[in-house]
Scaffold this motif. Structure first.
Motif, PDB file in Angstrom:
ATOM      1  N   HIS A   1       0.811  -1.216   0.000  1.00 55.89           N
ATOM      2  CA  HIS A   1       0.000   0.000   0.000  1.00 55.89           C
ATOM      3  C   HIS A   1       0.842   1.263   0.000  1.00 55.89           C
ATOM      4  CE1 HIS A   1      -4.165  -1.620   1.442  1.00 55.89           C
ATOM      5  NE2 HIS A   1      -3.608  -2.408   0.540  1.00 55.89           N
ATOM      6  N   CYS A   2       1.991   1.228   0.646  1.00 56.98           N
ATOM      7  CA  CYS A   2       2.813   2.439   0.780  1.00 56.98           C
ATOM      8  C   CYS A   2       4.035   2.394  -0.128  1.00 56.98           C
ATOM      9  CB  CYS A   2       3.240   2.632   2.234  1.00 56.98           C
ATOM     10  SG  CYS A   2       4.355   1.351   2.845  1.00 56.98           S
ATOM     11  N   ARG A   3       4.015   1.531  -1.113  1.00 57.78           N
ATOM     12  CA  ARG A   3       5.185   1.366  -1.979  1.00 57.78           C
ATOM     13  C   ARG A   3       5.379   2.577  -2.892  1.00 57.78           C
ATOM     14  NH1 ARG A   3       6.148  -3.763  -6.111  1.00 57.78           N
ATOM     15  NH2 ARG A   3       8.147  -3.058  -6.972  1.00 57.78           N
ATOM     16  N   MET A   4       6.618   3.020  -2.994  1.00 55.95           N
ATOM     17  CA  MET A   4       7.020   4.076  -3.922  1.00 55.95           C
ATOM     18  C   MET A   4       8.179   3.520  -4.745  1.00 55.95           C
ATOM     19  SD  MET A   4       6.938   7.329  -1.275  1.00 55.95           S
ATOM     20  CE  MET A   4       7.121   8.577  -2.555  1.00 55.95           C
ATOM     21  N   GLY A   5       7.872   3.030  -5.957  1.00 54.59           N
ATOM     22  CA  GLY A   5       8.908   2.357  -6.720  1.00 54.59           C
ATOM     23  C   GLY A   5       9.310   1.081  -6.013  1.00 54.59           C
ATOM     24  N   GLU A   6      10.586   0.986  -5.664  1.00 56.34           N
ATOM     25  CA  GLU A   6      11.089  -0.192  -4.957  1.00 56.34           C
ATOM     26  C   GLU A   6      11.167   0.026  -3.448  1.00 56.34           C
ATOM     27  OE1 GLU A   6      11.569  -3.089  -6.509  1.00 56.34           O
ATOM     28  OE2 GLU A   6      10.786  -2.000  -8.261  1.00 56.34           O
ATOM     29  N   VAL A   7      10.680   1.169  -2.978  1.00 58.79           N
ATOM     30  CA  VAL A   7      10.789   1.525  -1.567  1.00 58.79           C
ATOM     31  C   VAL A   7       9.446   1.345  -0.875  1.00 58.79           C
ATOM     32  CG1 VAL A   7      11.161   3.456   0.027  1.00 58.79           C
ATOM     33  CG2 VAL A   7      12.685   3.134  -1.926  1.00 58.79           C
ATOM     34  N   TYR A   8       9.478   0.766   0.319  1.00 56.61           N
ATOM     35  CA  TYR A   8       8.301   0.656   1.162  1.00 56.61           C
ATOM     36  C   TYR A   8       8.439   1.677   2.298  1.00 56.61           C
ATOM     37  CZ  TYR A   8       7.227  -3.661  -1.294  1.00 56.61           C
ATOM     38  OH  TYR A   8       6.917  -4.587  -2.266  1.00 56.61           O
ATOM     39  N   VAL A   9       7.533   2.656   2.306  1.00 55.51           N
ATOM     40  CA  VAL A   9       7.643   3.738   3.284  1.00 55.51           C
ATOM     41  C   VAL A   9       7.570   3.209   4.705  1.00 55.51           C
ATOM     42  CG1 VAL A   9       6.549   5.851   4.137  1.00 55.51           C
ATOM     43  CG2 VAL A   9       6.726   5.451   1.675  1.00 55.51           C
ATOM     44  N   CYS A  10       6.756   2.176   4.939  1.00 51.57           N
ATOM     45  CA  CYS A  10       6.580   1.662   6.290  1.00 51.57           C
ATOM     46  C   CYS A  10       7.856   1.041   6.851  1.00 51.57           C
ATOM     47  CB  CYS A  10       5.449   0.647   6.339  1.00 51.57           C
ATOM     48  SG  CYS A  10       5.758  -0.879   5.394  1.00 51.57           S
ATOM     49  N   VAL A  11       8.693   0.498   5.977  1.00 49.71           N
ATOM     50  CA  VAL A  11       9.921  -0.170   6.409  1.00 49.71           C
ATOM     51  C   VAL A  11      11.129   0.739   6.240  1.00 49.71           C
ATOM     52  CG1 VAL A  11      11.484  -2.104   5.962  1.00 49.71           C
ATOM     53  CG2 VAL A  11       9.002  -2.461   5.917  1.00 49.71           C
ATOM     54  N   ASP A  12      11.250   1.365   5.078  1.00 45.46           N
ATOM     55  CA  ASP A  12      12.430   2.171   4.752  1.00 45.46           C
ATOM     56  C   ASP A  12      12.320   3.603   5.255  1.00 45.46           C
ATOM     57  OD1 ASP A  12      13.626   0.022   3.203  1.00 45.46           O
ATOM     58  OD2 ASP A  12      12.056   0.423   1.729  1.00 45.46           O
ATOM     59  N   GLY A  13      11.136   4.072   5.546  1.00 42.23           N
ATOM     60  CA  GLY A  13      10.882   5.423   6.044  1.00 42.23           C
ATOM     61  C   GLY A  13      10.222   5.324   7.406  1.00 42.23           C
ATOM     62  N   PRO A  14       9.305   6.258   7.724  1.00 43.82           N
ATOM     63  CA  PRO A  14       8.808   7.325   6.859  1.00 43.82           C
ATOM     64  C   PRO A  14       9.750   8.513   6.693  1.00 43.82           C
ATOM     65  CG  PRO A  14       7.740   7.442   8.997  1.00 43.82           C
ATOM     66  CD  PRO A  14       8.587   6.209   9.023  1.00 43.82           C
ATOM     67  N   VAL A  15      10.827   8.554   7.484  1.00 42.36           N
ATOM     68  CA  VAL A  15      11.796   9.647   7.362  1.00 42.36           C
ATOM     69  C   VAL A  15      12.893   9.208   6.403  1.00 42.36           C
ATOM     70  CG1 VAL A  15      13.459  11.100   8.575  1.00 42.36           C
ATOM     71  CG2 VAL A  15      11.300  10.465   9.693  1.00 42.36           C
ATOM     72  N   PHE A  16      13.138  10.035   5.378  1.00 40.31           N
ATOM     73  CA  PHE A  16      14.157   9.736   4.375  1.00 40.31           C
ATOM     74  C   PHE A  16      15.083  10.929   4.191  1.00 40.31           C
ATOM     75  CE2 PHE A  16      10.500   7.164   3.075  1.00 40.31           C
ATOM     76  CZ  PHE A  16      11.078   5.930   2.778  1.00 40.31           C
ATOM     77  N   ASN A  17      16.339  10.631   3.935  1.00 38.49           N
ATOM     78  CA  ASN A  17      17.230  11.662   3.440  1.00 38.49           C
ATOM     79  C   ASN A  17      16.893  11.898   1.978  1.00 38.49           C
ATOM     80  OD1 ASN A  17      20.147  12.379   2.112  1.00 38.49           O
ATOM     81  ND2 ASN A  17      19.924  13.232   4.164  1.00 38.49           N
ATOM     82  N   TYR A  18      16.905  13.173   1.564  1.00 41.07           N
ATOM     83  CA  TYR A  18      16.467  13.482   0.206  1.00 41.07           C
ATOM     84  C   TYR A  18      17.431  12.959  -0.858  1.00 41.07           C
ATOM     85  CZ  TYR A  18      14.194  15.931  -3.602  1.00 41.07           C
ATOM     86  OH  TYR A  18      13.528  16.209  -4.773  1.00 41.07           O
ATOM     87  N   ALA A  19      18.669  12.671  -0.483  1.00 39.59           N
ATOM     88  CA  ALA A  19      19.582  12.041  -1.419  1.00 39.59           C
ATOM     89  C   ALA A  19      19.023  10.726  -1.921  1.00 39.59           C
ATOM     90  CB  ALA A  19      20.946  11.827  -0.766  1.00 39.59           C
ATOM     91  N   GLN A  20      18.230  10.045  -1.079  1.00 41.55           N
ATOM     92  CA  GLN A  20      17.551   8.829  -1.480  1.00 41.55           C
ATOM     93  C   GLN A  20      16.172   9.152  -2.051  1.00 41.55           C
ATOM     94  OE1 GLN A  20      16.449   6.213   1.753  1.00 41.55           O
ATOM     95  NE2 GLN A  20      15.882   4.530   0.393  1.00 41.55           N
ATOM     96  N   ALA A  21      15.437  10.045  -1.388  1.00 40.57           N
ATOM     97  CA  ALA A  21      14.032  10.289  -1.741  1.00 40.57           C
ATOM     98  C   ALA A  21      13.874  10.936  -3.110  1.00 40.57           C
ATOM     99  CB  ALA A  21      13.384  11.156  -0.673  1.00 40.57           C
ATOM    100  N   GLN A  22      14.875  11.683  -3.597  1.00 44.63           N
ATOM    101  CA  GLN A  22      14.728  12.359  -4.883  1.00 44.63           C
ATOM    102  C   GLN A  22      14.561  11.377  -6.046  1.00 44.63           C
ATOM    103  OE1 GLN A  22      18.270  14.632  -5.853  1.00 44.63           O
ATOM    104  NE2 GLN A  22      19.627  12.997  -5.203  1.00 44.63           N
ATOM    105  N   ALA A  23      14.938  10.134  -5.845  1.00 42.97           N
ATOM    106  CA  ALA A  23      14.838   9.138  -6.910  1.00 42.97           C
ATOM    107  C   ALA A  23      13.559   8.318  -6.849  1.00 42.97           C
ATOM    108  CB  ALA A  23      16.039   8.207  -6.857  1.00 42.97           C
ATOM    109  N   PHE A  24      12.689   8.597  -5.865  1.00 41.57           N
ATOM    110  CA  PHE A  24      11.488   7.783  -5.705  1.00 41.57           C
ATOM    111  C   PHE A  24      10.552   7.926  -6.905  1.00 41.57           C
ATOM    112  CE2 PHE A  24      11.550   7.810  -0.755  1.00 41.57           C
ATOM    113  CZ  PHE A  24      12.656   6.988  -0.798  1.00 41.57           C
ATOM    114  N   ALA A  25       9.936   6.827  -7.284  1.00 41.10           N
ATOM    115  CA  ALA A  25       8.879   6.832  -8.294  1.00 41.10           C
ATOM    116  C   ALA A  25       7.569   6.578  -7.570  1.00 41.10           C
ATOM    117  CB  ALA A  25       9.126   5.735  -9.327  1.00 41.10           C
ATOM    118  N   ASP A  26       6.566   7.393  -7.895  1.00 37.02           N
ATOM    119  CA  ASP A  26       5.280   7.282  -7.195  1.00 37.02           C
ATOM    120  C   ASP A  26       4.155   7.027  -8.206  1.00 37.02           C
ATOM    121  OD1 ASP A  26       3.343   7.263  -5.332  1.00 37.02           O
ATOM    122  OD2 ASP A  26       3.524   9.352  -4.727  1.00 37.02           O
TER     123      ASP A  26
END
Length: 272
Positions: free
Chosen positions: A247-272
């Motif tokens: 449900h919270c997947r952004m590309g290959e990232v799962y916000v519930c596991v990998d976030g919800p706080v992200f450094n933008y060096a990683q977050a700028q590449a997210f696909a939504d």
């Protein structure tokens, strides 16, 4: 060191347990803070799944925590949260968690910090603002730009007294009249006008609606902030909270596991 609030680990990642409400603070008609007696570890910026039997479950950010307690700022907007608003001090609700990654306090200590947050997006950073207001020697400078719709929607009015006393607090309203405590305009308007004394050293946190995050981050980038200096908090609809349902997947990232706080060096590449 990270800010952990208690020491016992839950027995199972998907097993909720009942916890008592020890205080309710009604900030607005729609936003109440529930202080819960807890016995499991939490970091500022993580989240829990809050549930009531036969009603449902909802993800809620940890807004603050301490030894044996946790604060949850809950907005009455759906079936689960409406039912929670019918509870009283001494009643129990059910929690599982905590989940995800919170704010890395060590990345902010002894540096200038800028926090830009809008509406209920102030809740996930409330504990962080309290921590650095109670420990001002651990921060070089703290600038806060907090935006709300109007006077009636302002959260944490009592807490802001200390924030304003020890740091630079800019409190903005989308509508209404300016006064000694409030300015009119969007957070991005005041971010543009803010004097940032050490832009090469300042860390920035941005929390709020996706459109606000987008424009605030772009403004920081235009002002010379590197992606590594920016942290974003993505409040998305988490369901399983363990990276299984998608449900919270952004590309290959799962916000519930990998976030919800992200450094933008990683977050700028997210696909939504």
């Amino acid at each position: 060191m990270s800010h952990q609030c208690t020491c016992h680990k839950p027995k199972h990642a998907l097993l909720p347990s009942a916890y008592k409400i020890i205080a309710i603070d009604k900030h607005t008609e729609l936003e109440w803070n529930f202080r819960i007696a807890t016995d499991f570890p939490a970091e500022l910026g993580q989240f829990v799944e809050v549930s009531l039997p036969l009603v449902g479950e909802a993800p809620i950010s940890v807004s603050d925590c301490g030894d044996g307690w946790m604060d949850l700022l809950i907005r009455n907007v759906g079936k689960v949260t409406h039912a929670l608003f019918n509870l009283h001090v001494g009643d129990s609700l059910w929690l599982r968690g905590c989940y995800g990654h919170g704010y890395p306090l060590d990345a902010f200590r002894h540096k200038p910090l800028l926090v830009v947050a809008g509406g209920t997006g102030v809740a996930p950073v409330k504990g962080l603002l309290r921590y650095f207001s109670e420990n001002p020697t651990e921060i070089v400078r703290l600038d806060m730009i907090l935006g709300y719709k109007n006077h009636a929607s302002v959260l944490y009015k009592e807490e802001m007294r200390l924030w304003r006393e020890r740091h630079n607090l800019i409190l903005t309203l989308d509508e209404g009249e300016a006064d000694d405590l409030h300015r009119i305009g969007r957070v991005t308007d005041h971010l543009q006008a803010l004097t940032i004394l050490q832009p090469d050293l300042t860390q920035a946190i941005v929390v709020g609606p996706p459109i606000m995050i987008k424009f605030a981050v772009q403004m920081l980038r235009d002002r010379g902030f590197a992606p590594e200096q920016i942290w974003v908090d993505y409040e998305r609809r988490m369901a399983c909270s363990v990276g299984k349902c998608g449900h919270c997947r952004m590309g290959e990232v799962y916000v519930c596991v990998d976030g919800p706080v992200f450094n933008y060096a990683q977050a700028q590449a997210f696909a939504d």
